[in-house]
Design an enzyme around this catalytic site. Structure first.
Site, PDB file in Angstrom:
ATOM      1  N   ASP A   3       0.805  -1.222   0.000  1.00  0.00           N
ATOM      2  CA  ASP A   3       0.000   0.000   0.000  1.00  0.00           C
ATOM      3  C   ASP A   3       0.837   1.270   0.000  1.00  0.00           C
ATOM      4  O   ASP A   3       0.418   2.290  -0.547  1.00  0.00           O
ATOM      5  CB  ASP A   3      -1.002   0.008   1.159  1.00  0.00           C
ATOM      6  CG  ASP A   3      -0.374  -0.189   2.526  1.00  0.00           C
ATOM      7  OD1 ASP A   3       0.852  -0.381   2.621  1.00  0.00           O
ATOM      8  OD2 ASP A   3      -1.126  -0.156   3.520  1.00  0.00           O
ATOM      9  N   ASP A   6       3.296   1.534  13.525  1.00  0.00           N
ATOM     10  CA  ASP A   6       2.544   0.282  13.639  1.00  0.00           C
ATOM     11  C   ASP A   6       3.198  -0.786  14.508  1.00  0.00           C
ATOM     12  O   ASP A   6       2.496  -1.578  15.115  1.00  0.00           O
ATOM     13  CB  ASP A   6       2.255  -0.338  12.268  1.00  0.00           C
ATOM     14  CG  ASP A   6       1.441   0.559  11.380  1.00  0.00           C
ATOM     15  OD1 ASP A   6       0.646   1.354  11.900  1.00  0.00           O
ATOM     16  OD2 ASP A   6       1.605   0.493  10.149  1.00  0.00           O
TER      17      ASP A   6
END
Length: 734
Positions: free
Chosen positions: A74, A447
């Site tokens: 992504d 993350d």
């Protein structure tokens, strides 16, 4: 996983789009500014190995070449699988600073009749502030590219990024390509992607806020297009097809309703002439609560519901990936997506979907190569965000699937391991290279928190820092005179700050934390002796709060009202009583001479208005400050911020750090991402910014690299660079 990423929309009007053609590498022969060293040293660039860490949105085996596969991400570009080396080769690292928005891959396509041809549709964001998309085409499997700039936007990191593929080589003609867009309908190219126009006859109406075309699939000589903007009613159309490349029609009898609102992916079984389609009530990867799987007998237009398990009750989810076995008729695999109650899985059927078996039920995982994936029993080991799913057309038991953190593979449908070597997608936020100890690098990441890198060539053996575990790191600091003491901050469910007394090997949470820390953890600093902590607080929406101070290792905290809200605290590396902060709202340097109890304004009138301006302190020196203010240039103070002078040798500076001095030099090596000429690149200076030398090259640019950089204090020339999607790059002279 990736919530925030950086910053012409002209809709194609049915005629050939004006396309800018560029053969990469694009950067050549720039004029050098005064004071810049022209010679470029030879550097070797590699990833500091972590292993994945980002969302694998698509995997595609080539149907005609054994062992050839491609993957898309992504925000981290595209990769080619090297079967002999058993690792992924990055294909888009040549994309530079101005092309940061092209590191998100919306779709990829191969040509079954021409195995060396590869196509990429690039564009990370479809928002108004993002640049337009582009199509790259290659005749050598991605070794070199020719580029066409589009006049529409693509969304490789938008909702629906796990759907697809949206790019397709026409099964009737290798010179014809189709590209499904989110907001601008269906595009067609008749010259192998050199120019693009709106496909005439496609009946669906594009929406400025919708999903548009979610996938394109070849079924014999026909092309099927999933449409993601239906309303889920009984009359909605979500699947179209063309058999002549000109006339499109809704596919008769297609499933409707909430569970079939958005078609996600499709796969064609050429043996049975059946098309399998996965559906959900939302594009995903988040927000799906219903879904289904249907197959279409393409010869008769007869539909059959073959959903393995119906979502319902507390077990809500959609369906994502789907693929068929090229060697065995009626063998198909599908994945659930966004299934948090029972955990996502891959279902497999060998009888055309009449019966299914969950592969999770017999799965055995080995994540020893990437220990950060071992989160214990409180997290679903099989993974989440499973939308990329691919079966090897030459091996019926070779199956891979992508997750929000890695790519798993199996050769026997039972034993699984990460298939991720060479693929690194971390978004890097903070870096420390300690002056002594076992590790040369500690990283603060988006993350996946903080990692301690004992080696640069293997994933950290301790995985993510625990006690507590963070999602994204917001702060990381080391006491200059006491390097065994390290502190970190970030988004966590069981605390937002922690300290280490062994250089970052093990951690303990702060005994207490300010109330605001849970909702707005920000950057943190420690004094040179480790006796004082300063913690700044910034919410993800940009709201700034008062900083807090602790002198007892986080047991108690007091507000520092004179500290500029939201600023990044910087400790003086030589004097433990000194701290600095740059107020980006007013362009003023603030300093504390009483160990952070109070701050007063010093130099003012400096560039303002951008929260990403960075202040750095040169190691081993008191009051030697460097201020990177992006396109406003680079400033330096040698009197603790009382005065600043602009550095003449570069006109832009985005991030700056220090490393071991060159032999005979009396000042640390200075590294920066900036501009000394017409390009933004990675530079090193061995004479305190009197001159610079570019140390990356046109093949190693990695898009957005303006977050963090630091040199190694023990190895001259080694530099660590944070990217926004290509992990930690480190370079060394060769």
């Amino acid at each position: 996983m990736h919530a925030s990423r950086l910053s012409r929309r002209a809709v194609l009007a049915g005629t050939a789009a004006a396309a800018a053609l560029t053969t990469v590498p694009p950067l050549q022969g720039r004029a050098h500014a005064a004071g810049v060293t022209a010679a470029t040293p030879s550097y070797r660039w590699r990833n500091a190995v972590i292993g994945g860490t980002g969302f694998i949105t698509g995997v595609l085996f080539h149907p005609a070449v054994r062992g050839l596969a491609y993957a898309r991400t992504d925000i981290g570009g595209a990769y080619r699988w090297d079967e002999r080396a058993a690792r992924w080769t990055p294909l888009t690292d040549h994309l530079g600073w101005d092309d940061w928005n092209l590191l998100g891959v919306e779709s990829l396509a191969v040509d079954p009749a021409h195995p060396d041809r590869l196509y990429l549709a690039l564009g990370t964001y479809a928002q108004a502030w993002a640049g337009n998309g582009a199509v790259l085409r290659s005749e050598d499997r991605g070794a070199t590219w020719t580029r066409t700039d589009l006049t529409v936007k693509l969304g490789g990191n938008e909702d629906g990024r796990g759907a697809g593929e949206r790019l397709l080589v026409d099964p009737r003609d290798s010179g014809t390509l189709w590209l499904g867009t989110r907001h601008d309908g269906l595009l067609k190219s008749s010259d192998r992607g050199a120019t693009w126009a709106v496909a005439s006859g496609f009946p669906a109406t594009a929406s400025a806020s919708g999903q548009g075309v979610t996938f394109l699939a070849a079924v014999g000589r026909a092309v099927y297009a999933g449409w993601g903007d239906g309303d889920g009613t009984a009359t909605a159309v979500n699947l179209y097809r063309t058999t002549d490349g000109t006339t499109w029609e809704p596919v008769p009898g297609q499933p409707t309703g909430t569970s079939a609102k958005v078609p996600i992916r499709a796969a064609h079984d050429r043996h049975t002439r059946e098309l399998y389609v996965t559906y959900a009530d939302a594009p995903g990867p988040n927000g799906q609560s219903a879904g289904s799987v249907h197959k279409l007998a393409t010869a008769t237009d007869r539909w059959t519901d073959v959903t393995p398990v119906q979502p319902g009750g507390s077990d809500t989810f959609g369906y994502g990936g789907v693929d068929v076995d090229a060697r065995r008729a009626g063998t198909v695999v599908v994945s659930t997506n966004n299934r948090w109650a029972d955990g996502d899985t891959v279902f497999r059927s060998t009888d055309g979907g009449r019966t299914w078996a969950s592969l999770k039920d017999v799965a055995v995982f080995d994540v020893s190569e990437t220990p950060f994936l071992d989160w214990g029993e409180d997290r679903p080991k099989f993974g989440w965000w499973i939308q990329a799913l691919a079966l090897d057309p030459y091996d019926s038991k070779h199956l891979v699937y992508g997750t929000g953190a890695t790519l798993y593979g199996t050769r026997d449908l039972r034993r699984w391991a990460p298939r991720i070597r060479g693929l690194e997608e971390t978004a890097v936020r903070r870096l420390i290279s300690p002056p002594a100890g076992e590790a040369h690098l500690i990283s603060g990441l988006g993350d996946i928190g903080v990692m301690y890198h004992e080696r640069l060539t293997a994933s950290p053996s301790r995985g993510m820092a625990t006690n507590p575990v963070f999602g994204s790191a917001t702060g990381l600091a080391q006491a200059a005179a006491k390097p065994a003491y390290v502190v970190r901050a970030g988004w966590g469910d069981h605390g937002n700050g922690a300290y280490s007394h062994d250089g970052g090997r093990t951690w303990a949470p702060f005994t207490a934390q300010p109330d605001i820390a849970k909702n707005a953890p920000g950057p943190i600093a420690t004094s040179a002796d480790g006796g004082t902590l300063l913690w700044s607080f910034v919410h993800w929406d940009g709201t700034k709060y008062a900083a807090h101070r602790s002198t007892d290792n986080g047991a108690t905290w007091s507000e520092v009202s004179s500290f500029p809200k939201g600023a990044t605290p910087v400790a003086d590396p030589a004097d433990p009583t000194l701290f600095y902060a740059y107020d980006t709202d007013t362009g003023t340097l603030h300093a504390s001479t009483d160990s952070g109890r109070s701050f007063t304004a010093r130099a003012g009138g400096l560039p303002s208005g951008d929260d990403q301006f960075q202040l750095a302190a040169a190691p081993g020196r008191s009051g030697d400050l460097w201020l990177s203010v992006k396109w406003n240039g680079l400033y330096r103070s040698t009197d603790g911020g009382v005065t600043f002078a602009k550095v003449a040798s570069c006109w832009a500076s985005y991030t700056l750090g220090f490393g071991k001095a060159a032999d005979g030099a009396d000042y640390p090596a200075v590294y920066q991402v900036g501009s000394t000429e017409t390009i933004t690149a990675v530079y090193r200076s061995d004479d305190a910014a009197g001159s610079w030398v570019r140390i990356n090259d046109d093949a190693h640019q990695w898009g957005w690299i303006g977050e963090v950089i630091t040199g190694d204090p023990r190895v001259y020339g080694r530099v660590y660079l944070g990217t926004n999607g290509r992990g930690i790059q480190y370079g060394e002279p060769v």
